[in-house]
Structures are given as C-alpha cells and as structure tokens.
Design a protein around this motif. Structure first.
Motif, PDB file in Angstrom:
ATOM      1  N   PRO A  74       0.678  -1.221   0.047  1.00  0.00           N
ATOM      2  CA  PRO A  74       0.094  -0.083  -0.044  1.00  0.00           C
ATOM      3  C   PRO A  74       0.985   1.143  -0.044  1.00  0.00           C
ATOM      4  CG  PRO A  74      -0.872  -1.378   1.564  1.00  0.00           C
ATOM      5  CD  PRO A  74       0.520  -2.102   1.229  1.00  0.00           C
ATOM      6  N   ASP A  75       2.057   1.243   0.406  1.00  0.00           N
ATOM      7  CA  ASP A  75       2.805   2.311   0.485  1.00  0.00           C
ATOM      8  C   ASP A  75       3.719   2.653  -0.608  1.00  0.00           C
ATOM      9  OD1 ASP A  75       4.414   0.349   1.058  1.00  0.00           O
ATOM     10  OD2 ASP A  75       5.537   1.155   2.887  1.00  0.00           O
ATOM     11  N   ARG A  76       3.586   1.655  -1.700  1.00  0.00           N
ATOM     12  CA  ARG A  76       4.414   1.914  -3.119  1.00  0.00           C
ATOM     13  C   ARG A  76       3.612   3.086  -3.676  1.00  0.00           C
ATOM     14  NH1 ARG A  76       4.129  -2.698  -7.823  1.00  0.00           N
ATOM     15  NH2 ARG A  76       3.247  -0.802  -9.173  1.00  0.00           N
ATOM     16  N   PRO A  77       4.522   4.249  -3.944  1.00  0.00           N
ATOM     17  CA  PRO A  77       3.824   5.419  -4.346  1.00  0.00           C
ATOM     18  C   PRO A  77       2.805   5.286  -5.202  1.00  0.00           C
ATOM     19  CG  PRO A  77       6.241   5.550  -4.052  1.00  0.00           C
ATOM     20  CD  PRO A  77       6.027   4.151  -4.054  1.00  0.00           C
ATOM     21  N   ASP A  78       2.965   4.657  -6.579  1.00  0.00           N
ATOM     22  CA  ASP A  78       1.695   4.628  -7.538  1.00  0.00           C
ATOM     23  C   ASP A  78       0.558   3.994  -6.895  1.00  0.00           C
ATOM     24  OD1 ASP A  78       3.324   2.475  -7.568  1.00  0.00           O
ATOM     25  OD2 ASP A  78       3.133   1.749  -9.628  1.00  0.00           O
ATOM     26  N   GLU A  79       0.876   3.081  -6.055  1.00  0.00           N
ATOM     27  CA  GLU A  79      -0.474   2.041  -5.411  1.00  0.00           C
ATOM     28  C   GLU A  79      -0.990   3.127  -4.616  1.00  0.00           C
ATOM     29  OE1 GLU A  79      -0.701  -0.393  -7.718  1.00  0.00           O
ATOM     30  OE2 GLU A  79      -1.472  -1.498  -5.984  1.00  0.00           O
ATOM     31  N   LEU A  80      -0.254   3.880  -3.625  1.00  0.00           N
ATOM     32  CA  LEU A  80      -0.917   4.938  -2.663  1.00  0.00           C
ATOM     33  C   LEU A  80      -1.691   5.608  -3.636  1.00  0.00           C
ATOM     34  CD1 LEU A  80      -1.030   5.945   0.117  1.00  0.00           C
ATOM     35  CD2 LEU A  80       1.113   7.368  -0.241  1.00  0.00           C
ATOM     36  N   GLN A  81      -1.362   6.105  -4.505  1.00  0.00           N
ATOM     37  CA  GLN A  81      -1.813   7.427  -5.268  1.00  0.00           C
ATOM     38  C   GLN A  81      -3.292   6.672  -6.093  1.00  0.00           C
ATOM     39  OE1 GLN A  81       0.325   8.719  -8.687  1.00  0.00           O
ATOM     40  NE2 GLN A  81      -0.195  11.103  -8.129  1.00  0.00           N
ATOM     41  N   ARG A  82      -2.916   5.324  -6.415  1.00  0.00           N
ATOM     42  CA  ARG A  82      -4.437   4.690  -6.908  1.00  0.00           C
ATOM     43  C   ARG A  82      -5.272   4.627  -6.041  1.00  0.00           C
ATOM     44  NH1 ARG A  82      -6.220  -0.010  -6.744  1.00  0.00           N
ATOM     45  NH2 ARG A  82      -4.324  -1.051  -5.710  1.00  0.00           N
ATOM     46  N   ILE A  83      -4.929   4.082  -4.797  1.00  0.00           N
ATOM     47  CA  ILE A  83      -5.881   4.023  -3.910  1.00  0.00           C
ATOM     48  C   ILE A  83      -6.662   5.219  -3.274  1.00  0.00           C
ATOM     49  CG2 ILE A  83      -6.178   3.280  -0.971  1.00  0.00           C
ATOM     50  CD1 ILE A  83      -3.706   1.203  -1.983  1.00  0.00           C
ATOM     51  N   GLN A  84      -5.871   6.179  -3.345  1.00  0.00           N
ATOM     52  CA  GLN A  84      -6.402   7.457  -2.868  1.00  0.00           C
ATOM     53  C   GLN A  84      -7.411   8.232  -3.641  1.00  0.00           C
ATOM     54  OE1 GLN A  84      -2.839   9.519  -1.547  1.00  0.00           O
ATOM     55  NE2 GLN A  84      -2.977   8.978   0.454  1.00  0.00           N
TER      56      GLN A  84
ATOM     57  N   PRO B 134     -13.052  -0.895  -4.171  1.00  0.00           N
ATOM     58  CA  PRO B 134     -12.104  -1.027  -5.388  1.00  0.00           C
ATOM     59  C   PRO B 134     -10.749  -0.704  -4.845  1.00  0.00           C
ATOM     60  CG  PRO B 134     -13.120   1.061  -5.416  1.00  0.00           C
ATOM     61  CD  PRO B 134     -13.637   0.529  -4.069  1.00  0.00           C
ATOM     62  N   PHE B 135     -10.471  -0.326  -3.584  1.00  0.00           N
ATOM     63  CA  PHE B 135      -9.006   0.107  -3.090  1.00  0.00           C
ATOM     64  C   PHE B 135      -8.168  -0.996  -3.472  1.00  0.00           C
ATOM     65  CE2 PHE B 135     -12.313   1.654  -0.110  1.00  0.00           C
ATOM     66  CZ  PHE B 135     -12.730   2.883  -0.882  1.00  0.00           C
TER      67      PHE B 135
ATOM     68  N   ALA C 167      -9.176   6.308  -5.843  1.00  0.00           N
ATOM     69  CA  ALA C 167     -10.326   5.519  -5.659  1.00  0.00           C
ATOM     70  C   ALA C 167     -11.026   6.097  -4.611  1.00  0.00           C
ATOM     71  CB  ALA C 167     -10.073   4.034  -5.693  1.00  0.00           C
ATOM     72  N   GLY C 168     -10.697   6.984  -3.550  1.00  0.00           N
ATOM     73  CA  GLY C 168     -11.346   7.251  -2.361  1.00  0.00           C
ATOM     74  C   GLY C 168     -11.006   6.555  -1.139  1.00  0.00           C
ATOM     75  N   GLY C 169      -9.777   5.756  -1.257  1.00  0.00           N
ATOM     76  CA  GLY C 169      -9.457   4.753  -0.109  1.00  0.00           C
ATOM     77  C   GLY C 169      -8.297   5.554   0.697  1.00  0.00           C
TER      78      GLY C 169
ATOM     79  N   ALA D 188       2.005  -0.162   6.671  1.00  0.00           N
ATOM     80  CA  ALA D 188       0.922   0.475   5.845  1.00  0.00           C
ATOM     81  C   ALA D 188      -0.057  -0.894   5.504  1.00  0.00           C
ATOM     82  CB  ALA D 188       1.592   0.926   4.332  1.00  0.00           C
ATOM     83  N   ARG D 189      -1.252  -0.317   5.677  1.00  0.00           N
ATOM     84  CA  ARG D 189      -2.460  -1.188   5.297  1.00  0.00           C
ATOM     85  C   ARG D 189      -3.802  -0.253   4.641  1.00  0.00           C
ATOM     86  NH1 ARG D 189      -2.461  -5.914   8.323  1.00  0.00           N
ATOM     87  NH2 ARG D 189      -0.492  -5.977   9.387  1.00  0.00           N
ATOM     88  N   VAL D 190      -4.197  -1.009   3.855  1.00  0.00           N
ATOM     89  CA  VAL D 190      -5.329  -0.494   3.173  1.00  0.00           C
ATOM     90  C   VAL D 190      -6.544  -0.366   3.931  1.00  0.00           C
ATOM     91  CG1 VAL D 190      -7.075  -0.561   1.132  1.00  0.00           C
ATOM     92  CG2 VAL D 190      -4.778  -1.049   0.835  1.00  0.00           C
ATOM     93  N   LEU D 191      -6.980   1.017   4.319  1.00  0.00           N
ATOM     94  CA  LEU D 191      -7.954   1.002   5.411  1.00  0.00           C
ATOM     95  C   LEU D 191      -7.585   0.638   6.647  1.00  0.00           C
ATOM     96  CD1 LEU D 191     -11.493   0.324   3.274  1.00  0.00           C
ATOM     97  CD2 LEU D 191      -9.906   2.489   3.301  1.00  0.00           C
ATOM     98  N   GLY D 192      -6.248   0.784   6.799  1.00  0.00           N
ATOM     99  CA  GLY D 192      -5.712   0.166   8.408  1.00  0.00           C
ATOM    100  C   GLY D 192      -5.996  -1.475   8.242  1.00  0.00           C
ATOM    101  N   VAL D 193      -6.311  -2.206   7.214  1.00  0.00           N
ATOM    102  CA  VAL D 193      -6.699  -3.739   7.340  1.00  0.00           C
ATOM    103  C   VAL D 193      -5.794  -4.402   6.786  1.00  0.00           C
ATOM    104  CG1 VAL D 193      -8.327  -5.432   7.082  1.00  0.00           C
ATOM    105  CG2 VAL D 193      -9.046  -3.012   7.515  1.00  0.00           C
ATOM    106  N   LEU D 194      -5.388  -4.296   5.206  1.00  0.00           N
ATOM    107  CA  LEU D 194      -4.674  -5.218   4.722  1.00  0.00           C
ATOM    108  C   LEU D 194      -3.546  -4.621   4.150  1.00  0.00           C
ATOM    109  CD1 LEU D 194      -5.094  -7.983   2.967  1.00  0.00           C
ATOM    110  CD2 LEU D 194      -5.785  -6.965   1.225  1.00  0.00           C
ATOM    111  N   ALA D 195      -2.310  -5.567   4.442  1.00  0.00           N
ATOM    112  CA  ALA D 195      -1.077  -4.790   4.201  1.00  0.00           C
ATOM    113  C   ALA D 195      -0.701  -5.145   2.750  1.00  0.00           C
ATOM    114  CB  ALA D 195       0.143  -5.659   4.962  1.00  0.00           C
ATOM    115  N   MET D 196      -1.603  -5.451   1.798  1.00  0.00           N
ATOM    116  CA  MET D 196      -1.238  -5.281   0.345  1.00  0.00           C
ATOM    117  C   MET D 196      -2.153  -4.553  -0.519  1.00  0.00           C
ATOM    118  SD  MET D 196      -1.797  -9.302  -0.424  1.00  0.00           S
ATOM    119  CE  MET D 196      -1.420  -9.969   1.227  1.00  0.00           C
ATOM    120  N   SER D 197      -1.866  -4.020  -1.556  1.00  0.00           N
ATOM    121  CA  SER D 197      -2.702  -3.366  -2.367  1.00  0.00           C
ATOM    122  C   SER D 197      -3.523  -3.905  -3.353  1.00  0.00           C
ATOM    123  CB  SER D 197      -2.123  -2.155  -2.775  1.00  0.00           C
ATOM    124  OG  SER D 197      -0.952  -2.535  -3.621  1.00  0.00           O
ATOM    125  N   ARG D 198      -3.284  -5.312  -3.921  1.00  0.00           N
ATOM    126  CA  ARG D 198      -3.879  -6.041  -4.820  1.00  0.00           C
ATOM    127  C   ARG D 198      -4.090  -7.223  -4.341  1.00  0.00           C
ATOM    128  NH1 ARG D 198      -2.273  -3.717 -10.476  1.00  0.00           N
ATOM    129  NH2 ARG D 198      -1.581  -1.563 -10.162  1.00  0.00           N
TER     130      ARG D 198
END
Lengths: 397, 291
Positions: free
Chosen positions: A260-270, A301-302, A272-274, A282-292
């Motif tokens: 989730p903290d890979r710059p392009d992934e972080l940008q993609r997640i943000q 869709p985050f 998308a509203g995440g 680093a975790r997506v929505l504080g939960v998952l430690a990977m972004s895909r």
C-alpha cells in the motif's frame, strides 16, 4: 495440511530415482505409474514416508490426482515434457523416454512458524492444448485459505482457456495480447472466488470459515503466476508474492510487490477514495497489508485483482526462475536467493546416478527450494513459506 | 497432592539423568565415526529409552489424573512462569516442531556463507551433502524430512485445536448446568442489597448446596482429567513420530538434548524467580513493583 509430494508433471521426466533400482524401461514405467498417486522428491527412501502416512489419519484428499499433472504437496520436483500433440495426460506413456525441452522444477511449501497454513502452490506442466506452456503459481492466502486453494485448483484452467482463446486469434500473440489474457484470467478468478455456489469448502479441511461458504468477504489471496513457454516467460502478479528471474547471474525481478505504500499504489488507492493507514505497517483502510489481491471484496475497489503483467523474451542467459511467497522474501533478498540457487545448480545435474543430467537438474531445483526454505526458517520467518524454483537452462543431452 | 508433586520431581530427576546419558551417548557416537551403522543403532536404543521414560511419565500422570485432573492444569510443583506457558498441563505438542525449526536454523547462515563462497566443486558437494542430506545433524534436514515434519505439524495443529476447543467448552460449562443450578439453589433474590449482604454473612449454605456444587465440580474435574490424558497422548505421539519416524538417530538425540536442557533450565530459573519475588528482594525494588 501436508502431502509429502504428489508430483507428476504431464509427460514428465520425474525427479528422482531410487538408487538401488535398475534403470530399465519397465522399471521406470512402473515408477512413473506409482507417481500418479504419490511421489517423494529426492532420491531418499520412500518407506518411512509411507509408513508414517498410514499411521496418521489423513484429512486432505490430495492423494489421487485426476489430471496427473499437479504438484500437490509440500515438497516436490519434476520436469515437464515436450508433448508436441494434444496432451492426453497419461503419465507413464512412452513419451517419458523422449528428450524434453520443458521446464524442470522443485518446490517446497511449509506452514513454518505460523499456526495456519494459507499458502498454496500450483504446478501444471503442459497446461495449454496444442502449445508448450508450463504453469507455475504461488498463492498466499489471508483471512482463510480457501481463496488460495481455489486459485490453486482453478487458476491454471482459467489461464489455459484464455491462452487458447488468445492463440485462436493469433498463433504467436503479441505482448499486449498476453497482458490482456492474464488480466482477463485474474478478473475471472476474482469473480469466481466471490461468486455464489463456490462452496467446495468442504473439500478443504484447512478452511476455517465457520460455514465453509465462499461468502466470507474478508478472505483473499496473493497470486503470482508464471507461464513459461518456449520463447517467453509471462508473469502476472497481484499482491506481495514475487517472481525473480536469474539472468546471466543477476536477479531480474519479474514482478513488483503490491504494497500500500508503493507510491503509485498509494496514489491509485487515494484516487479511488480509499486511505492507507499505518497500523503495524501500511495497510489499506488500516486492514490489509497489500494493495492488490484476489478476493477481499469488502476492500474493493481500493484493493484490486488487476495484475501487473511482464512478458519476457527468453534468452540464452536465463538460468532459473524463483517464485515464492513473502515468507521467503521478507527475510531473503533477491540477490541472496539467486546466489543460493546458482550454487545448488552449479555443476548439476552431473550429480545424478547414471549420468542422467535432467534428473540431477530436478534434484538441484528441489535442493535449491529446500535450502531457501531452511534459510527463511533460520532467519526467523514468521510466515508460511513457499518456494518454487524452475530451471530454464537449455538441456544438453 | 504429595504424590503428584513427587511424580513431577521424579520426572525432573529422570530428565537430568537422561540428559547426562544422552550427552555421553552423543559424544561416544561422534568419536566412533568408523562404525557408523553400529553407532547409529546404539543411538536409536538411547532415543527409544528416552521415549520410554516420557511414555512412563505420561502413564503415571494418566493413573493420577482421575484423582485430581485440575491439579495438572495449574500445578503447584511448577513455577508461575512455567504454568503460564502450559497447554493442557504440559508443553504444546507443536513446541517440538518449533524447537526443531530453531535447531535446524542455528548456524545455517554461517555454513551457507561457506557454501556460496566455496569455489571448488568438491567442497560444494561436501557442503551440499551436509546442508541438504545430512542426517548427522538438524542442520542437514532433508526435503523428505521437512515434508514429513510439515505434515506432522499440520496434524498436530489440528489436534491441538480440537483439544483447545474441548477445554473451552469445559471452561464455559462452569457458568451453566449443573454447576450453576447447584450454586444458586438456595440463593434468594432480594430487593435490598443490605438484606443480600446479611444473607451472605448468615450462612455459606445460602450460596448453594455444598454437596451438589461439589458433585458438579467433580464432574468438571473428571472431564479435565480426560483432556489431560488426551493431551499427554498427543504430546507423546508427536515426540515419537518426530524422533523415530522422521529424524535420524543423531538428529533425534540433538532434539532430545535441546528439549531437556530447555525444560530443566526454564524450571530451575523460573523457580528461582518465584523464590526471589516471594521472599527475596521484593517490595522495594523496581522489579518487584513491576511484577
């Protein structure tokens, strides 16, 4: 959880050889027939393994292998053959005796220091009708193991169908074609694990979901898939498992971890509203430690199942390919992993009995996978560890 | 209680003897490298003997358990630290596997460094045999062995989970029939808390029928005794599978030595810790305040 190994590559030249057995054609055929059911990597005695299996009740029914082409277990090695026609997957046919150009491999998958086993490894040699492609996949589940297990059971079929479709349109597909085929495969696989009526959870004793349905939306899996063809290696990845090619002695990563903290992934997640929240990393929505990932519908869709695909033309300098879950990569660098595999493969397989080089090579792949797994354990890897090593060197028979 | 404690103390003494014996056997075997098969056969006997001691200990516990199952779950003969890492009155069976992984990893990084930097193929072959096919030490755990260990690990984890769930049920049953109904049998619900307090003070029998409560506790205790026996069986079976079916004799001795050293030194140190906390420098110092 663990099978010792059930390794039958289609039309496979298999990995081992009981040292005391005469290398007659009949003996070999007999061995290959046995391998349809169970197989132990390495040239060690079979007896204790058999014995201990009898003593303990088995929960997981990976014993018989209807397609005869999967490697279904914790330890395995083998090689895929050059089956030029349609692949009727009869192990033990005369094809065994022919020279092969296919991949030779070794793999290990262990629970390690974790209390749940959520990794799955899939090896399907010669998995596309009318083409010479081998499928290798490592899936690292989270939440439960059933998404990873579905990927192990189905991903090669989905990818196989997509490749067949691709090749109907163009016998030698473009890089873009490959990319689309892999993207479609991952998207279909993602839909399958979330769809209704997928309740084959009862087949999977590892599944901890109480009702054993596929409705649990907090379950997912990473997927790193390599399709090794005669001229190309196609790698599709989502999540933090990794594929590394060793070319001319140098590690070339064929996938890039989705953190989730890979710059392009972080940008993609943000975009998308995440949000990415730092909570034990680093975790997506504080939960998952990977972004895909495959699955994880509650984080869509985050968290997306769309893979990143690399298409690599094979060269003379390609030595081997390593696919592994983060249980390895968290504690062993790409360079270190390549060094270990290179040393194991150096001068091999001259080590095999009767000068059968390909046997030595498979053994060397199995050795490399073993040594990497032991190194990860030694370095206190706290996760499940799955390591798959594929020898890409040309065979000089 | 006395026989429970002496059963354990006897076991600790046996562990100490056995450890000395194992260490001696290991060094004899290392010296007699010429007669490898004979030395291995001797080590197998030593391992079997050690396992028999473990089995006898489990049998003794099995015989004592019906008298007082719960006593094994928070044994007075162990230290507070030991009790807090206890699973079903003993070590977790998966601890053997964790210990094996730790031992197989010790020194691997250093040996691997030699392996990677060794240009000569002879040396590489020797090292690869040592690292990958050496049944001489835990370092050389082979692929077949690792596969079997992982298989055993999966089986043991499932069994641990099954017994843990059973224990959870026994623990939760405490708040249910028959214990609850026995405990509440004479308890009057009163509107005034003062009256309730007076009732408490008046007679302990107002908390319930002592005989019924004791009977309910007894039936709980019997279930715990049954669980202890099952857990001991799992511990012994896991140890036996590892030591005799999966590991070579040298590896088995290595694992046994490490397990015994770990047990004995934890027991000794944590007992000392209890003594220190209880009567020694307690009270004033920082450690005392923390604990």
């Amino acid at each position: 959880m663990a099978e010792i190994c059930c390794d039958v590559a289609t039309g496979a030249e298999a990995a081992t050889k009981e040292p005391c057995e005469a290398s007659s054609r009949a003996a070999r055929r007999r061995r290959i027939e046995m391998r349809r059911f169970r197989f132990v990597a390495g040239a060690e005695a079979m007896a204790p393994a058999e014995e201990s299996r009898k003593k303990r009740p088995r929960a997981e029914g990976a014993a018989s292998n209807p397609e005869g082409s999967a490697s279904d277990g914790t330890v395995g090695s083998g090689s895929s053959g050059d089956m030029s026609g349609d692949p009727p997957r009869a192990a033990g046919s005369i094809e065994e005796e022919r020279a092969h150009e296919g991949s030779r491999f070794g793999m290990i998958s262990v629970c390690g220091r974790r209390r749940e086993m959520e990794d799955a490894v899939s090896i399907r040699a010669d998995f596309v009708r009318g083409g010479r492609f081998d499928f290798f996949g490592v899936f690292d589940g989270h939440g439960c193991s059933h998404v990873a297990m579905s990927c192990k059971d189905r991903m090669h079929e989905v990818v196989g169908e997509e490749i067949e479709r691709l090749r109907e349109g163009a016998p030698s597909p473009t890089q873009g074609g490959w990319r689309e085929a892999m993207e479609r495969s991952f998207s279909r696989m993602d839909a399958e694990v979330q769809g209704p009526g997928q309740g084959s959870g009862s087949r999977n004793p590892r599944c901890r979901c109480e009702l054993q349905t596929r409705k649990c939306d907090a379950v997912g899996s990473t997927a790193v898939v390599a399709v090794v063809g005669p001229t190309r290696i196609v790698v599709a990845n989502c999540g933090d498992s990794r594929a590394v090619l060793c070319r001319n002695g140098v590690p070339v990563p064929l996938s890039s971890d989705h953190k989730p903290d890979r710059p392009d992934e972080l940008q993609r997640i943000q975009a998308a509203g995440g949000r990415v929240i730092y909570w034990d990393g680093a975790r997506v929505l504080g939960v998952l430690a990977m972004s895909r990932a495959i699955g994880d519908s509650y984080l869509k869709p985050f968290v997306t199942s769309e893979p990143e695909v690399t298409v690599t033309e094979r060269t003379e300098g390609d030595d081997y390919l390593i696919l592994a879950s983060d249980g390895l990569w968290d504690v062993v660098s790409n360079e270190m992993a390549c060094d270990v595999v290179r040393t194991c493969l150096r001068g091999r397989g001259g080590g095999a009995a009767n000068g059968e080089r390909e046997l030595g090579s498979d053994r060397a792949c199995a050795d490399a996978a073993l040594l990497l797994t032991k190194l990860a354990l030694a370095r206190q890897s706290a996760d499940n560890i799955s390591v798959l090593v594929v020898d890409l060197r040309k065979r000089d028979l | 209680m006395k026989c429970f404690t002496s059963c354990y103390e006897d076991w600790v003494r046996k562990q100490e003897w056995d450890l000395t014996y194992l260490l001696a056997a290991a060094s004899t075997s290392a010296a007699a490298s010429a007669e490898q098969t004979a030395a291995d056969a001797e080590l197998r006997v030593v391992v079997e003997k050690s396992l028999r001691l473990y089995e006898e200990y489990a049998e003794q516990r099995c015989a004592l358990a019906p008298a007082d199952g719960p006593a094994f779950f928070c044994p007075a003969w162990c230290s507070a630290f030991e009790n807090s890492v206890l699973w079903m009155g003993g070590c977790r069976p998966t601890l053997f596997i964790r210990l094996l992984y730790s031992l197989s990893g010790a020194a691997l990084d250093a040996r691997l460094h030699d392996f990677l930097n060794n240009g000569g193929d002879d040396g590489t072959d020797r090292l690869s045999a040592e690292l990958l096919r050496g049944e001489k030490s835990m370092l050389g755990l082979s692929a077949r062995q690792l596969g079997l260990v992982d298989e055993l690990h999966g089986h043991t984890l499932r069994e641990e989970g099954r017994l843990t769930a059973k224990m959870a049920t026994v623990q939760e049953d405490v708040a249910d029939r028959p214990l609850l109904s026995a405990a509440r049998v004479h308890r009057k619900i009163t509107s005034s808390s003062a009256a309730a307090a007076a009732a408490y003070a008046a007679s302990s029998s107002s908390w319930g029928n002592d005989g019924d409560v004791a009977a309910a506790i007894k039936s709980c205790a019997e279930e715990m005794a049954g669980l202890l026996v099952e857990a001991d069986r799992l511990r012994v079976a896991t140890a036996r599978a590892l030591l005799t079916e999966i590991l070579g004799p040298k590896q088995a001795v290595e694992l046994l030595v490490a397990a015994k050293q770990l047990h004995l030194s934890i027991h000794k140190s944590s007992k000392q810790r209890d003594t220190d906390l209880c009567c020694g420098g307690g009270g004033g110092n920082v450690d005392g305040a923390v604990f």
